[in-house]
Design a protein around this motif. Structure first.
Motif, PDB file in Angstrom:
ATOM      1  N   GLU A  12       4.904 -22.900  -7.640  1.00 52.34           N
ATOM      2  CA  GLU A  12       5.301 -22.158  -7.753  1.00 52.34           C
ATOM      3  C   GLU A  12       4.149 -22.021  -6.175  1.00 52.34           C
ATOM      4  O   GLU A  12       2.747 -21.302  -6.888  1.00 52.34           O
ATOM      5  CB  GLU A  12       5.291 -21.259  -8.803  1.00 52.34           C
ATOM      6  N   PRO A  13       4.872 -22.444  -5.025  1.00 53.78           N
ATOM      7  CA  PRO A  13       3.951 -22.033  -3.900  1.00 53.78           C
ATOM      8  C   PRO A  13       3.254 -20.737  -3.364  1.00 53.78           C
ATOM      9  O   PRO A  13       2.172 -20.299  -3.157  1.00 53.78           O
ATOM     10  CB  PRO A  13       4.506 -22.841  -3.086  1.00 53.78           C
ATOM     11  N   ASN A  14       4.389 -19.767  -3.933  1.00 52.69           N
ATOM     12  CA  ASN A  14       3.451 -18.322  -3.844  1.00 52.69           C
ATOM     13  C   ASN A  14       3.176 -17.520  -5.331  1.00 52.69           C
ATOM     14  O   ASN A  14       2.869 -16.290  -4.968  1.00 52.69           O
ATOM     15  CB  ASN A  14       4.867 -17.209  -3.443  1.00 52.69           C
ATOM     16  N   ASN A  15       2.708 -18.105  -5.802  1.00 50.61           N
ATOM     17  CA  ASN A  15       1.636 -17.681  -6.836  1.00 50.61           C
ATOM     18  C   ASN A  15       0.035 -17.610  -6.431  1.00 50.61           C
ATOM     19  O   ASN A  15      -0.173 -17.784  -5.989  1.00 50.61           O
ATOM     20  CB  ASN A  15       1.292 -19.030  -7.442  1.00 50.61           C
ATOM     21  N   PRO A  16       0.614 -15.873  -6.520  1.00 50.78           N
ATOM     22  CA  PRO A  16      -0.507 -14.971  -6.125  1.00 50.78           C
ATOM     23  C   PRO A  16      -2.418 -16.103  -6.398  1.00 50.78           C
ATOM     24  O   PRO A  16      -2.965 -14.861  -5.604  1.00 50.78           O
ATOM     25  CB  PRO A  16      -0.995 -13.748  -6.933  1.00 50.78           C
TER      26      PRO A  16
END
Length: 440
Positions: free
Chosen positions: A321-325
């Protein structure tokens, strides 16, 4: 009839003595005997300390949820207090005040209702245990509320005994309500600008506030304010409240006179702490916890190694989940404290000295078979003939040679002899080829 019964209870000395004697005999428990023999005890550590700690953690979890502050896990919830700033602690205190007010109002209404029930007034202590659990919002067996908390903030059922309950039933309800509400408003007003810096401050204030609604305190307050009305002498409660508030903001030197106090100074932290952590409130000691978990063994005055280690750790944690905040290159409260099944850096075991980075630790720490297979691989493809375990001089030279042969130059502060996931995979793939093959 109730007024007559209460009047007789307070004015017949022999009846009081008989009643108290009966209560002591009828309700004598191991806990009673322990208190009678040892008082609070002489040892700092006791089994009650263990229970109180667990109960307090559970209570804080519920209060954090009421305040919309971060919690983790199933019940008993765990409040993520690591890194709380003063605003977060303030929010927790306000939620705690509101929770106590709600339970206190239920207790006062219960007293007023029971005052009109002669069977209850004539009873002894048979219902007090259930009463204490029920009216204060602590669950009775079989419920789903705060049954693991016990009486909140460490108060036990001994403070809700028959003597004080019967005494309160003899006092006019409006007098009790006015007294309690006045004390609560005065307390909130005195602490309105208090600054909370840690968990101990919050426990101190909430316990003090909760005491205002216990039977002993209510009885004492009614008596004190009645005397004050007759004599014109200010009740001691006002002075005590000022002292309680004063204790929040000051510390006393051991060698200073009792009334000489010094301002409490906020501890300073290094710029590295502010760089590593997203929120304020963390310390250099907690920064060292992060470094120890992420294999930053040497001095890092510029913080470059630490920031590179954090990025490497996050790349692995959030690989799917590279776009996890949370993947932001800095440590936030969730990453430090952990949440649900994810272990936080606070609780991660210390990295062994022979690992140069977090990926080496993830590959080999506690995995001897994986380490053995890797040593076999580098020996097989001729990178080394003498490596015995990962981290020795021969294996480090083999890793550096493999970087050159596989054209995987290090980035983000990684050294030539530091193993990373991509290079590990290349070496394992290379070792599976026919003898004499090259990397790639």
């Amino acid at each position: 009839m109730i007024g007559v019964a209460v009047y007789r209870f307070f004015h017949m000395g022999s009846s009081i003595a008989l009643f108290i004697g009966t209560m002591l005999v009828a309700s004598c428990t191991p806990s009673d005997r322990d208190f009678a023999t040892n008082g609070a005890g002489s040892d700092l550590m006791s089994q009650r300390t263990v229970v109180a700690t667990d109960s307090l953690d559970a209570y804080f979890g519920e209060i954090c949820r009421q305040a919309d502050l971060p919690v983790s896990g199933p019940r008993p919830l765990r409040c993520q207090t690591g890194g709380f700033d003063e605003l977060s602690w303030q929010s927790m205190v306000k939620a705690g005040f509101n929770d106590i007010d709600h339970r206190c109002d239920l207790y006062l209404s219960w007293l007023e209702n029971k005052r009109n029930e002669k069977p209850f007034v004539d009873a002894t202590i048979s219902t007090v245990g259930t009463t204490a659990a029920g009216v204060l919002g602590v669950a009775v067996p079989g419920s789903t509320a705060l049954e693991y908390v016990g009486l909140a903030l460490g108060f036990t059922s001994q403070i809700y005994n028959a003597y004080y309950t019967r005494a309160l039933l003899g006092i006019e309800p409006s007098t009790i309500k006015i007294t309690v509400e006045g004390r609560r408003l005065a307390f909130r007003n005195e602490f309105i600008d208090a600054r909370y810096r840690e968990k101990g401050d919050v426990v101190y204030v909430l316990r003090s506030y909760l005491k205002l609604c216990t039977p002993q305190t209510i009885t004492m307050d009614v008596n004190a304010f009645a005397r004050a009305g007759a004599t014109g002498v200010e009740p001691p409660q006002y002075q005590n409240l000022l002292l309680e508030r004063r204790a929040m903001d000051t510390i006393r030197s051991v060698t200073s006179p009792a009334l000489v106090v010094k301002p409490l100074t906020t501890p300073t932290v290094s710029p590295a702490v502010r760089l590593v952590f997203v929120t304020a409130g963390y310390s250099d000691a907690q920064l060292e916890q992060v470094r120890a978990a992420l294999c930053v063994h040497s001095s890092d005055p510029a913080n470059t190694k630490t920031m590179a280690a954090i990025k490497m750790w996050e790349d692995q944690v959030y690989e799917d989940e590279p776009n996890n905040p949370l993947h932001q290159g800095r440590v936030d409260d969730v990453e430090f404290n952990g949440i649900n099944m994810q272990q936080g850096l606070r609780d991660a075991p210390r990295c062994e000295d022979r690992w140069h980075n977090f990926e080496e630790r993830a590959l080999f720490q506690g995995k001897p078979e994986t380490e053995k297979s890797f040593i076999t691989a580098i020996n097989k493809i001729g990178l080394s003939k003498s490596a015995m375990k990962f981290g020795d001089a021969a294996s480090r030279k083999a890793v550096a040679d493999a970087r050159t042969k596989c054209a995987l130059m290090p980035i983000n502060g990684v050294g030539m002899s530091d193993l990373t996931d991509d290079l590990y995979n290349k070496i394992i793939e290379w070792s599976g080829k026919t003898e004499g093959s090259t990397c790639g």
